[in-house]
Design a protein around this motif. Structure first.
Motif, PDB file in Angstrom:
ATOM      1  N   PRO A 136       0.818  -1.223   0.000  1.00  0.00           N
ATOM      2  CA  PRO A 136       0.000   0.000   0.000  1.00  0.00           C
ATOM      3  C   PRO A 136       0.850   1.270   0.000  1.00  0.00           C
ATOM      4  CG  PRO A 136      -0.751  -1.553   1.668  1.00  0.00           C
ATOM      5  CD  PRO A 136       0.552  -2.070   1.169  1.00  0.00           C
ATOM      6  N   ARG A 137       1.986   1.233   0.672  1.00  0.00           N
ATOM      7  CA  ARG A 137       2.851   2.415   0.681  1.00  0.00           C
ATOM      8  C   ARG A 137       3.343   2.731  -0.730  1.00  0.00           C
ATOM      9  NH1 ARG A 137       4.231   1.201   6.253  1.00  0.00           N
ATOM     10  NH2 ARG A 137       4.377   3.151   7.424  1.00  0.00           N
ATOM     11  N   THR A 197       0.587   4.226  -2.779  1.00  0.00           N
ATOM     12  CA  THR A 197       0.313   5.613  -2.400  1.00  0.00           C
ATOM     13  C   THR A 197       1.261   6.580  -3.081  1.00  0.00           C
ATOM     14  OG1 THR A 197      -0.572   4.935  -0.260  1.00  0.00           O
ATOM     15  CG2 THR A 197       0.165   7.214  -0.460  1.00  0.00           C
ATOM     16  N   GLY A 239       0.398   7.363  -6.498  1.00  0.00           N
ATOM     17  CA  GLY A 239      -0.876   8.031  -6.696  1.00  0.00           C
ATOM     18  C   GLY A 239      -2.056   7.100  -6.873  1.00  0.00           C
ATOM     19  N   LYS A 240      -1.885   5.793  -6.588  1.00  0.00           N
ATOM     20  CA  LYS A 240      -2.967   4.809  -6.762  1.00  0.00           C
ATOM     21  C   LYS A 240      -3.697   4.629  -5.422  1.00  0.00           C
ATOM     22  CE  LYS A 240      -0.461   2.419 -10.460  1.00  0.00           C
ATOM     23  NZ  LYS A 240       0.074   1.132 -10.966  1.00  0.00           N
ATOM     24  N   PHE A 241      -4.383   5.683  -4.991  1.00  0.00           N
ATOM     25  CA  PHE A 241      -4.962   5.709  -3.649  1.00  0.00           C
ATOM     26  C   PHE A 241      -6.112   4.720  -3.486  1.00  0.00           C
ATOM     27  CE2 PHE A 241      -3.320  10.046  -4.547  1.00  0.00           C
ATOM     28  CZ  PHE A 241      -2.266  10.030  -3.650  1.00  0.00           C
ATOM     29  N   ASP A 242      -6.954   4.568  -4.503  1.00  0.00           N
ATOM     30  CA  ASP A 242      -8.079   3.638  -4.398  1.00  0.00           C
ATOM     31  C   ASP A 242      -7.600   2.193  -4.233  1.00  0.00           C
ATOM     32  OD1 ASP A 242      -9.828   5.719  -4.632  1.00  0.00           O
ATOM     33  OD2 ASP A 242     -10.186   5.439  -6.785  1.00  0.00           O
ATOM     34  N   ALA A 254      -4.650   1.266  -3.089  1.00  0.00           N
ATOM     35  CA  ALA A 254      -4.014   1.178  -1.769  1.00  0.00           C
ATOM     36  C   ALA A 254      -5.070   0.988  -0.685  1.00  0.00           C
ATOM     37  CB  ALA A 254      -3.189   2.428  -1.498  1.00  0.00           C
ATOM     38  N   GLU A 255      -6.176   1.712  -0.795  1.00  0.00           N
ATOM     39  CA  GLU A 255      -7.258   1.593   0.179  1.00  0.00           C
ATOM     40  C   GLU A 255      -7.860   0.198   0.166  1.00  0.00           C
ATOM     41  OE1 GLU A 255      -9.713   2.642   3.259  1.00  0.00           O
ATOM     42  OE2 GLU A 255      -8.016   3.762   2.424  1.00  0.00           O
ATOM     43  N   PRO A 270      -2.016  10.421   9.511  1.00  0.00           N
ATOM     44  CA  PRO A 270      -1.030  10.160   8.455  1.00  0.00           C
ATOM     45  C   PRO A 270       0.135  11.135   8.507  1.00  0.00           C
ATOM     46  CG  PRO A 270      -2.955  11.249   7.543  1.00  0.00           C
ATOM     47  CD  PRO A 270      -3.292  10.911   8.971  1.00  0.00           C
ATOM     48  N   GLU A 305       4.257  11.909   2.917  1.00  0.00           N
ATOM     49  CA  GLU A 305       5.139  11.021   2.145  1.00  0.00           C
ATOM     50  C   GLU A 305       5.298  11.615   0.766  1.00  0.00           C
ATOM     51  OE1 GLU A 305       7.580   8.404   1.800  1.00  0.00           O
ATOM     52  OE2 GLU A 305       6.158   7.079   2.791  1.00  0.00           O
ATOM     53  N   LEU A 343       6.001  11.954  -3.143  1.00  0.00           N
ATOM     54  CA  LEU A 343       5.810  11.088  -4.292  1.00  0.00           C
ATOM     55  C   LEU A 343       7.126  10.909  -5.039  1.00  0.00           C
ATOM     56  CD1 LEU A 343       2.416  12.444  -5.688  1.00  0.00           C
ATOM     57  CD2 LEU A 343       2.800  10.622  -4.021  1.00  0.00           C
TER      58      LEU A 343
END
Length: 430
Positions: free
Chosen positions: A180-181, A184, A187-190, A192-193, A216, A219, A221
């Motif tokens: 997930p890190r 993130t 930029g692939k937040f969905d 990662a969630e 949070p 971090e 990019l």
């Protein structure tokens, strides 16, 4: 963790196979000279450096999962080539490819596990994963003891077994979730969630309720080539420190792994005797891994590493005594302590991964651990100069003493590093 553990097991298995193969009929069958033996040991370490860096860069760009898949493919190809070798050149080329996979395997496994585990238990989880590698170290001497004496081509089966399992691991790694890190910082937040929710759902079934989610931390990019993120005032000194302590530690580690059976046999121990006592001592890998797990997150990481290096120094000095007086008992004690220290030193892997930011963590680990392996790559030639099989007792003793001095230097260097235990990765590296 099971899939990761299988890879760890056979990565460490493959590291040891050559050390037993060089005291088998392989040397006569492939007509290898002493120099070619040293080249076969060293080239796998050069492959380790190359593979660790390039596959880690792939991992920083395209994900930890693809890096782990690439590792397994390289190990399978290299091990199969070793098993089918018809001359020294084929063996050396195959060890180069296997080394590329092993180097990348260790770099990306430790990066991956560090990124998906909570800070308070990060060290423990890396230690439990490494337990599979410790089993690989512990079991390999017994497998070599069983396969090599019963057949002139037993050494081929020793390599072939590693190839078979590495190939079987490849499809399993498609099942693993991405870090997930890493998602993130890309930029692939969905996505990662989704991964985190899956992990939370699993954990909630085991321990209810989950603790509150901490606020949070920022971090950065990935905005440029991962390696370029490491050469600055913050990460440059950390990278240099890690390279140097790995360099001297690997001089000891690969000096022993690659040449201890050879030196013992030259000093008067039979192959079966030397292998048997080293195999008995290898139980220390399991004891060391289990002993470290309860304290991996309770004591500052760099002090744990230093304590492990100190035990390794004692072990190699006992090897020197064993050669000097031809004592199987002292050989066994030294083998046990050396194996114990290797497994007890796993926090060094955790520590290295913690030093660098997510956007360049795999690359930072690969450079530190990979370039550090130059120590392991040059030590066969140092042993070639120091150890004389025509005078194995005195030169064998001095060879092991010299390796112990290298480990003392590694211990002093690691003590200069920053504190990391129980800190979130973003607190340590950003």
């Amino acid at each position: 963790m099971v899939i990761i553990g299988l890879g760890y097991f056979f990565a460490f298995y493959d590291i040891l196979t050559l050390s037993f193969a060089i005291v088998s009929p392989m040397i006569q069958q492939l007509k290898m000279t002493r120099l070619e033996i040293s080249e076969a040991v060293s080239v796998s370490l050069f492959g380790y450096i190359i593979g660790a860096y390039f596959v880690a860069t792939v991992s920083d760009y395209w994900g930890r999962r693809w890096g782990l898949i690439t590792n397994a493919i390289l190990i399978a190809i290299g091990s199969l080539g070793s098993a089918l070798s018809t001359n020294a050149i084929v063996l050396i080329a195959s060890r180069l490819i296997a080394g590329m996979g092993i180097g990348a395997e260790i770099a990306i496994i430790n990066t991956y596990i560090s990124e998906i585990t909570p800070a308070p238990i990060r060290g423990k989880m890396v230690q439990f994963t490494y337990l599979a590698g410790a089993l690989g170290f512990a079991v390999t001497p017994f497998i070599a003891f069983a396969l090599i004496p019963i057949s002139p081509i037993g050494w081929r089966w020793l390599f072939g077994l590693g190839a078979l399992v590495a190939a079987a691991i490849v499809p399993l790694r498609y099942l693993m979730p991405e870090s997930p890190r890493w998602l993130t910082i890309k930029g692939k937040f969905d996505e990662a969630e989704r991964v985190v929710r899956t992990l939370e759902s699993f954990a909630e079934k085991k321990v209810r309720p989950l603790p509150p989610v901490p606020p949070p931390l920022p971090e950065k990019l990935l905005s440029k080539f991962p390696t370029a993120e490491l050469f600055n005032r913050k990460y440059g000194p950390r990278l240099l420190m890690a390279v140097l302590f790995w360099f001297f530690d690997y001089m000891l580690a690969y000096g022993v792994i690659g040449f201890a059976p050879y030196i013992f046999v030259a000093a008067g121990f039979t192959f079966t005797t030397a292998t048997w006592y080293i195999a008995l001592g290898s139980i220390g890998y399991i004891v060391g891994a289990l002993s470290m797990a309860p304290i991996a997150d309770k004591w500052e990481r760099k002090y744990l590493v230093a304590s492990a290096f100190s035990i390794a120094t004692l072990a190699v000095f006992l090897y020197a005594v064993a050669v000097g007086i031809r004592s199987p008992i002292i050989l066994t004690i030294g083998a046990f302590l050396g194996a114990f220290a290797t497994a007890f030193a796993v926090p060094a892997y955790t520590y290295t991964a913690e030093l660098f930011p997510t956007r360049a963590r795999a690359s930072g680990f690969a450079i530190a651990d990979g370039v550090g392996h130059l120590g392991g790559a040059v030590v066969p030639f140092i042993i070639y100069l120091v150890f004389n099989p025509l005078n194995p007792l005195s030169t064998g003793v001095w060879t092991f003493v010299l390796l112990g001095i290298f480990e003392i230097i590694a211990t002093l260097i690691v003590l200069t590093g920053p504190r990391t235990t129980k800190l979130r990765l973003e607190q340590v590296s950003d």
